[in-house]
Motif scaffolding. Structure first.
Motif, mmCIF file in Angstrom:
data_model
loop_
_atom_site.group_PDB
_atom_site.id
_atom_site.type_symbol
_atom_site.label_atom_id
_atom_site.label_comp_id
_atom_site.label_asym_id
_atom_site.label_seq_id
_atom_site.Cartn_x
_atom_site.Cartn_y
_atom_site.Cartn_z
ATOM 1 N N SER A 21 96.680 -31.515 42.555
ATOM 2 C CA SER A 21 95.472 -31.233 43.352
ATOM 3 C C SER A 21 95.678 -30.032 44.265
ATOM 4 C CB SER A 21 95.089 -32.432 44.218
ATOM 5 O OG SER A 21 94.733 -33.505 43.413
ATOM 6 N N LYS A 22 96.839 -29.985 44.919
ATOM 7 C CA LYS A 22 97.123 -28.890 45.843
ATOM 8 C C LYS A 22 97.222 -27.563 45.088
ATOM 9 C CE LYS A 22 98.647 -27.123 49.881
ATOM 10 N NZ LYS A 22 98.894 -25.731 49.533
ATOM 11 N N GLN A 27 94.664 -22.400 43.898
ATOM 12 C CA GLN A 27 94.186 -21.439 42.904
ATOM 13 C C GLN A 27 92.688 -21.168 43.082
ATOM 14 O OE1 GLN A 27 95.957 -19.503 41.018
ATOM 15 N NE2 GLN A 27 94.136 -18.517 40.142
ATOM 16 N N ASN A 28 91.928 -22.215 43.362
ATOM 17 C CA ASN A 28 90.487 -22.043 43.614
ATOM 18 C C ASN A 28 90.248 -21.129 44.815
ATOM 19 O OD1 ASN A 28 88.361 -23.714 41.996
ATOM 20 N ND2 ASN A 28 90.143 -25.036 42.117
ATOM 21 N N ILE A 200 89.474 -22.478 35.140
ATOM 22 C CA ILE A 200 90.243 -23.505 35.877
ATOM 23 C C ILE A 200 89.446 -24.792 36.040
ATOM 24 C CG2 ILE A 200 92.026 -22.191 37.113
ATOM 25 C CD1 ILE A 200 90.288 -22.431 39.620
ATOM 26 N N HIS A 201 88.118 -24.681 36.120
ATOM 27 C CA HIS A 201 87.315 -25.914 36.183
ATOM 28 C C HIS A 201 87.553 -26.756 34.923
ATOM 29 C CE1 HIS A 201 84.094 -23.832 38.940
ATOM 30 N NE2 HIS A 201 85.303 -23.778 39.428
ATOM 31 N N ASP A 322 102.996 -23.766 34.657
ATOM 32 C CA ASP A 322 101.747 -23.582 33.941
ATOM 33 C C ASP A 322 100.650 -23.037 34.838
ATOM 34 O OD1 ASP A 322 102.665 -24.499 31.484
ATOM 35 O OD2 ASP A 322 102.418 -26.577 32.111
ATOM 36 N N PHE A 323 100.858 -23.141 36.119
ATOM 37 C CA PHE A 323 99.825 -22.681 37.039
ATOM 38 C C PHE A 323 100.140 -21.299 37.589
ATOM 39 C CE2 PHE A 323 99.754 -27.207 36.838
ATOM 40 C CZ PHE A 323 98.426 -27.471 36.665
ATOM 41 N N ASP A 324 101.116 -20.667 37.003
ATOM 42 C CA ASP A 324 101.518 -19.355 37.458
ATOM 43 C C ASP A 324 100.611 -18.310 36.822
ATOM 44 O OD1 ASP A 324 102.949 -17.552 38.823
ATOM 45 O OD2 ASP A 324 104.676 -17.530 37.477
ATOM 46 N N TRP A 325 99.345 -18.341 37.229
ATOM 47 C CA TRP A 325 98.353 -17.475 36.585
ATOM 48 C C TRP A 325 98.440 -16.060 37.113
ATOM 49 C CZ3 TRP A 325 94.916 -22.125 37.756
ATOM 50 C CH2 TRP A 325 95.052 -23.071 36.733
#
Ligand code: MN3
Ligand code: MN3
Length: 325
Positions: A21-22, A27-28, A200-201, A322-325
């Motif tokens: 969640s964090k 990212q948002n 991302i949504h 995986d969140f290293d956009w």
């Protein structure tokens, strides 16, 4: 008599149960944008060189997208928020819901640059009367309105992913078609920012859906997955008609269809399901891929915010990387 009170919980960001969640919240926030940041003055010059048919389709796809974002922001996100328990998940979804309203508003910003007031009124009427557009949004909204348990919540989340990762793309196609050729770049930039958000949504709600599904009994899970495929096919049938109506006269129907199938597969993958059409990136018209390539953009103040098409994740095997956009 005093009403009986429930002990309501406050959100504690110092104690987060679902660690992702964090990551999604951050990212948002990082990719937050407002429509007024984008200059559309160059677009107006190009706009005047387009044919009537090109203008008509361009305006209609944006009007259609406005309906999808309006309903996702006004109904979809709020109802999913009400039906998930985790407070951090609710927070992330609320942020995303607010961005839906930003998306809906940004199309109006484009309209106010390109179209007359009279024409804008016509387009909003067209939205209300177009039966394919109304059908697809109704298929989705119906799923949101009947959430009572994990099964209906799962189907609502899956529908949300189908909306955001698949249905938007019949509309995104045309602005990308132009921006991929260096035309209507400002509007194309807005569409790219929206695509980045929807990416991302779709991944986030996709993860929530997989979480929700895992709480359901095994045999029922298989049945629900089949239902999702059925919903996707029903939406595709409607999308094909919508696409034909808008793009056939421009000779682009086949190109859009490939793009739709590609994105339907992406939606299924966000849901942890197998792709159905197996369309590869090479099958998409390179102009469209170019339209999504942010490196060619003139505005560089977003470069620090990261962009691009975001890969889908399986709930079981995602890591921080995986969140290293
Ligand atoms: Mn949106
Ligand atoms: Mn969205």
């Amino acid at each position: 008599m005093p009403r009986e009170q429930k002990n309501l919980q406050a959100i504690n960001w110092n104690k987060i149960e679902e660690d992702y969640s964090k990551i999604f919240w951050d990212q948002n926030v990082r990719q937050f944008w407002v429509d007024e940041e984008i200059s559309l003055t160059e677009d107006k010059k190009v706009w005047l060189t387009l044919t009537k048919e090109e203008q008509d389709t361009y305006e209609k796809v944006l009007a259609g997208l406005t309906l999808l974002d309006t309903q996702q922001g006004g109904i979809g996100m709020p109802l999913i928020i009400q039906n998930v328990e985790n407070l951090h998940t609710k927070a992330v979804l609320s942020f995303m819901g607010a961005m839906e309203q930003m998306h809906a508003k940004s199309y109006s910003t484009i309209f106010s640059t390109l179209s007359s007031t009279e024409r804008i009124d016509e387009l909003f009427l067209w939205v209300e009367e177009n039966k394919h557009l109304q059908r697809k949004v109704n298929i989705i909204v119906e799923k949101y309105l009947v959430i009572t348990d994990d099964e209906s919540l799962y189907l609502a989340m899956a529908s949300s992913v189908l909306l955001e990762t698949f249905l938007f793309y019949s509309g995104f196609f045309y602005p990308l078609w132009f921006s991929g050729q260096g035309k209507l770049i400002g509007s194309g930039e807005i569409i790219n920012l929206i695509i980045r958000d929807e990416s991302i949504h779709g991944v986030f709600v996709g993860l929530l859906s997989q979480n929700t599904l895992s709480k359901i009994e095994q045999t029922k899970q298989e049945e629900l997955k089949k239902q999702v495929i059925q919903i996707m096919l029903e939406l595709m049938e409607s999308e094909i008609k919508y696409t034909k109506e808008l793009y056939f006269k421009l000779g682009l129907f086949d190109e859009v269809l490939v793009f739709l199938k590609y994105n339907a597969d992406k939606a299924l993958m966000n849901l942890g399901l197998d792709p159905y059409y197996n369309i590869k990136e090479e099958d998409i018209n390179p102009i469209i891929l170019n339209g999504m390539d942010t490196e060619t953009k003139t505005h560089d103040f977003f470069s620090t915010k990261g962009n691009g098409y975001i890969k889908s994740l399986k709930h079981d095997d995602f890591e921080d990387d995986d969140f290293d956009w």
